[in-house]
Design a protein around this motif. Structure first.
Motif, PDB file in Angstrom:
ATOM      1  N   ASP A   9       0.863  -1.180   0.000  1.00  0.00           N
ATOM      2  CA  ASP A   9       0.000   0.000   0.000  1.00  0.00           C
ATOM      3  C   ASP A   9       0.903   1.235   0.000  1.00  0.00           C
ATOM      4  O   ASP A   9       1.387   1.658  -1.058  1.00  0.00           O
ATOM      5  CB  ASP A   9      -0.939  -0.045   1.210  1.00  0.00           C
ATOM      6  N   LYS A  37      -1.519  -1.409  -4.461  1.00  0.00           N
ATOM      7  CA  LYS A  37      -2.575  -0.405  -4.517  1.00  0.00           C
ATOM      8  C   LYS A  37      -2.191   0.748  -5.434  1.00  0.00           C
ATOM      9  O   LYS A  37      -1.057   1.238  -5.386  1.00  0.00           O
ATOM     10  CB  LYS A  37      -2.877   0.113  -3.106  1.00  0.00           C
ATOM     11  N   VAL A  60      -8.867  -3.158   0.759  1.00  0.00           N
ATOM     12  CA  VAL A  60      -9.229  -4.452   0.179  1.00  0.00           C
ATOM     13  C   VAL A  60      -9.015  -5.578   1.194  1.00  0.00           C
ATOM     14  O   VAL A  60      -8.195  -5.463   2.108  1.00  0.00           O
ATOM     15  CB  VAL A  60      -8.434  -4.736  -1.119  1.00  0.00           C
TER      16      VAL A  60
HETATM   17  N1  LIG Z   1      -6.147  -5.978   4.358  1.00  0.00           N
HETATM   18  C1  LIG Z   1      -5.539  -4.834   4.013  1.00  0.00           C
HETATM   19  N2  LIG Z   1      -4.417  -4.451   4.635  1.00  0.00           N
HETATM   20  C2  LIG Z   1      -3.857  -3.290   4.236  1.00  0.00           C
HETATM   21  N3  LIG Z   1      -2.744  -2.679   4.687  1.00  0.00           N
HETATM   22  C3  LIG Z   1      -2.611  -1.545   3.994  1.00  0.00           C
HETATM   23  N4  LIG Z   1      -3.602  -1.396   3.095  1.00  0.00           N
HETATM   24  C4  LIG Z   1      -4.391  -2.486   3.233  1.00  0.00           C
HETATM   25  C5  LIG Z   1      -5.593  -2.907   2.572  1.00  0.00           C
HETATM   26  O1  LIG Z   1      -6.150  -2.266   1.664  1.00  0.00           O
HETATM   27  N5  LIG Z   1      -6.109  -4.092   3.011  1.00  0.00           N
END
Ligand SMILES: Nc1nc2[nH]cnc2c(=O)[nH]1
Ligand SMILES: O=P(O)(O)OC[C@H]1O[C@H](OP(=O)(O)OP(=O)(O)O)[C@H](O)[C@@H]1O
Length: 81
Positions: A9, A37, A60
């Motif tokens: 992310d 992402k 997500v």
């Molecule tokens: N499950 C999940 N963990 C994350 N950690 C950082 N972003 C996300 C995400 O979108 N989903």
């Protein structure tokens, strides 16, 4: 060395782990992420060398990823609205 994570992310997690690996002497550290992402907020210099799927800039879960510790076993990737 290959680091594998479920999602990349903002990159803070993999940046920290990659720095630790380098401090321990790893010569080359590559990153594999099931999901990456799509946004421009990632820590500078952190990007995945191997990408399973690009996901939208939403939270997500499923396919190993949780939402408040739930849903990791769902058979697909879902996004919160
Ligand atoms: N499950 C999940 N963990 C994350 N950690 C950082 N972003 C996300 C995400 O979108 N989903
Ligand atoms: O790129 P980033 O912004 O650092 O986010 C990605 C990290 O966030 C999640 O871990 P989390 O700490 O939520 O723990 P979990 O794996 O147990 O869900 C995920 O598993 C990644 O490791």
């Amino acid at each position: 060395m290959l680091l594998a994570d479920d999602i990349l992310d903002e990159g803070h997690t993999l940046h920290g782990i990659r720095e630790w690996c380098r401090e321990q002497g790893a010569v080359e550290v590559r990153i594999a992420a099931l999901a990456v992402k799509a946004h421009d907020r990632c820590v500078e210099g952190v990007c995945a060398d191997y990408i399973g799927v690009e996901v939208p800039d939403r939270y997500v879960f499923g396919y190993g990823m949780d939402y408040h510790e739930q849903g990791r076993n769902l058979p697909a990737i879902y996004a919160l609205k």
